[in-house]
Design a protein around this motif. Structure first.
Motif, PDB file in Angstrom:
ATOM      1  N   ILE A  83       0.855  -1.198   0.000  1.00 14.08           N
ATOM      2  CA  ILE A  83       0.000   0.000   0.000  1.00 14.08           C
ATOM      3  C   ILE A  83       0.889   1.246   0.000  1.00 14.08           C
ATOM      4  O   ILE A  83       1.776   1.375   0.850  1.00 14.08           O
ATOM      5  N   PRO A  84       0.693   2.177  -0.924  1.00 14.11           N
ATOM      6  CA  PRO A  84       1.494   3.411  -0.936  1.00 14.11           C
ATOM      7  C   PRO A  84       1.348   4.179   0.371  1.00 14.11           C
ATOM      8  O   PRO A  84       0.230   4.380   0.863  1.00 14.11           O
ATOM      9  N   GLY A  85       2.458   4.584   0.936  1.00 12.91           N
ATOM     10  CA  GLY A  85       2.447   5.329   2.196  1.00 12.91           C
ATOM     11  C   GLY A  85       2.810   4.491   3.394  1.00 12.91           C
ATOM     12  O   GLY A  85       3.124   5.025   4.463  1.00 12.91           O
ATOM     13  N   VAL A  86       2.788   3.152   3.254  1.00 13.14           N
ATOM     14  CA  VAL A  86       3.194   2.257   4.334  1.00 13.14           C
ATOM     15  C   VAL A  86       4.706   2.041   4.251  1.00 13.14           C
ATOM     16  O   VAL A  86       5.217   1.621   3.215  1.00 13.14           O
ATOM     17  N   THR A  87       5.415   2.349   5.337  1.00 16.72           N
ATOM     18  CA  THR A  87       6.873   2.239   5.323  1.00 16.72           C
ATOM     19  C   THR A  87       7.405   1.035   6.083  1.00 16.72           C
ATOM     20  O   THR A  87       8.506   0.567   5.816  1.00 16.72           O
ATOM     21  N   GLU A 138      -8.411   2.847   4.798  1.00 18.32           N
ATOM     22  CA  GLU A 138      -9.477   2.260   3.970  1.00 18.32           C
ATOM     23  C   GLU A 138      -8.995   1.001   3.249  1.00 18.32           C
ATOM     24  O   GLU A 138      -9.688  -0.028   3.232  1.00 18.32           O
ATOM     25  N   ARG A 139      -7.796   1.062   2.653  1.00 18.48           N
ATOM     26  CA  ARG A 139      -7.293  -0.093   1.910  1.00 18.48           C
ATOM     27  C   ARG A 139      -6.941  -1.241   2.858  1.00 18.48           C
ATOM     28  O   ARG A 139      -7.146  -2.415   2.530  1.00 18.48           O
ATOM     29  N   ALA A 140      -6.417  -0.911   4.044  1.00 20.01           N
ATOM     30  CA  ALA A 140      -6.079  -1.961   5.000  1.00 20.01           C
ATOM     31  C   ALA A 140      -7.336  -2.651   5.516  1.00 20.01           C
ATOM     32  O   ALA A 140      -7.345  -3.873   5.735  1.00 20.01           O
ATOM     33  N   SER A 141      -8.406  -1.888   5.701  1.00 23.67           N
ATOM     34  CA  SER A 141      -9.658  -2.471   6.205  1.00 23.67           C
ATOM     35  C   SER A 141     -10.251  -3.473   5.228  1.00 23.67           C
ATOM     36  O   SER A 141     -10.968  -4.396   5.638  1.00 23.67           O
ATOM     37  N   SER A 142      -9.961  -3.282   3.936  1.00 21.64           N
ATOM     38  CA  SER A 142     -10.532  -4.154   2.911  1.00 21.64           C
ATOM     39  C   SER A 142      -9.730  -5.441   2.701  1.00 21.64           C
ATOM     40  O   SER A 142     -10.172  -6.328   1.958  1.00 21.64           O
ATOM     41  N   LEU A 143      -8.576  -5.560   3.349  1.00 20.66           N
ATOM     42  CA  LEU A 143      -7.746  -6.757   3.176  1.00 20.66           C
ATOM     43  C   LEU A 143      -8.334  -7.942   3.933  1.00 20.66           C
ATOM     44  O   LEU A 143      -8.914  -7.779   5.020  1.00 20.66           O
ATOM     45  N   GLY A 144      -8.151  -9.116   3.394  1.00 21.74           N
ATOM     46  CA  GLY A 144      -8.620 -10.319   4.056  1.00 21.74           C
ATOM     47  C   GLY A 144      -7.854 -10.586   5.343  1.00 21.74           C
ATOM     48  O   GLY A 144      -6.637 -10.441   5.390  1.00 21.74           O
TER      49      GLY A 144
END
Length: 294
Positions: A83-87, A138-144
């Motif tokens: 995910i862009p922005g995750v370091t 938002e993108r992390a919440s959608s991960l399985g």
């Protein structure tokens, strides 16, 4: 400040005479200004601390991701890192989570020991770029396998709001302090000119220029304000040191600026302001008396 290099001995002797002639007014002026500067220093200190705390949160922005028992850790970490922005992504187990909470609670950590089992769940500590927190959440919440995403966005927003309020409050305090200092200093100078009106008249008859006559009064106003600033810093030093010790003990998770650097900033700010206001207050007092002595 160039006038201090000429006849400085004379000016200091005159200031000493001015203080002796009205020692009660000078003493009350110093005490009053000291408490005024003390209040300003505390507000300024609060503003510095709030800005520092916010910057630390921004530099160490993190979100916590809690996952289900059947989640594939390797896949989940790999997806998060994409995910862009995750370091960075660091797994935190139950024991580590308990230790972290124990450090945060400090003296109240005995509450944790009341549980028969470890009440904390493992999670993923995700370091992110703060400006991307909403998209990442938002993108992390959608991960399985993701059960809950917890970020500090609301906390940061509240801190920013509080910091903004402190800045506005600090501005009005600064304005009030400036006005009060100018009024007190100018009144002190006017009173000094009045008590020394005979000596001033004699000097004028002898042809002494106004600059030579009134400079001791200006120096008196500057030194009065400077002494008040020094006294306020003594009070600020002990108050700030006490607050630091209390916060570090009861709220160890709050990262405060270094005490020495913090006090250095307060010293520069308070002394600079006291000298500037003392000079302008002295000039105001002198200007208000000149028409009466011409």
């Amino acid at each position: 400040m160039g006038f201090l290099h000429n006849n400085i001995g004379y000016y200091l002797r005159e200031v000493k005479t001015l203080v002796r002639r009205d020692i009660s007014s000078n003493l009350l002026s110093v005490i009053s200004l000291a408490f005024i500067f003390f209040i300003l220093a505390l507000v300024f200190s609060l503003g510095i601390s709030s800005d520092f705390i916010i910057s630390q949160i921004e530099d160490q922005a993190e979100i916590s991701i809690y996952y289900t028992e059947d989640a594939n850790m390797d896949d989940l970490i790999e997806n998060l890192l994409s995910i862009p922005g995750v370091t960075d992504v660091i797994p935190v187990d139950e024991e580590t989570a308990k230790e972290e909470m124990t450090q945060i609670l400090g003296s109240e950590s005995r509450i944790v020991d009341l549980f028969d089992h470890n009440p904390f769940s493992p999670y993923l500590d995700v370091t992110i770029q703060l400006e991307s927190v909403e998209e990442i959440s938002e993108r992390a919440s959608s991960l399985g396998g993701v059960e809950l995403v917890r970020d500090n966005k609301e906390v940061l927003q509240k801190l920013q709001e509080i910091s903004g309020i402190i800045r506005i409050f600090g501005f009005f305090i600064l304005l009030s302090v400036s006005i009060a200092t100018l009024v007190i200093t100018s009144h002190l100078i006017r009173q000094g000119v009045y008590l020394n009106r005979d000596s001033i008249g004699t000097l004028k008859l002898l042809g002494a220029p106004d600059g030579f006559i009134y400079r001791p009064f200006l120096v008196n106003g500057m030194l009065t304000s400077l002494l008040a600033g020094l006294l306020s810093l003594i009070m600020t030093f002990f108050s700030t040191r006490y607050l630091y010790s209390q916060l570090s003990g009861s709220l160890p998770f709050i990262v405060l600026p270094g005490f020495s650097e913090h006090m250095s900033t307060l010293v520069i700010f308070t002394l600079s302001l006291s000298v500037i206001l003392g000079i302008f207050g002295g000039l105001m007092g002198i200007k208000s008396t000149k028409p009466k002595n011409n």
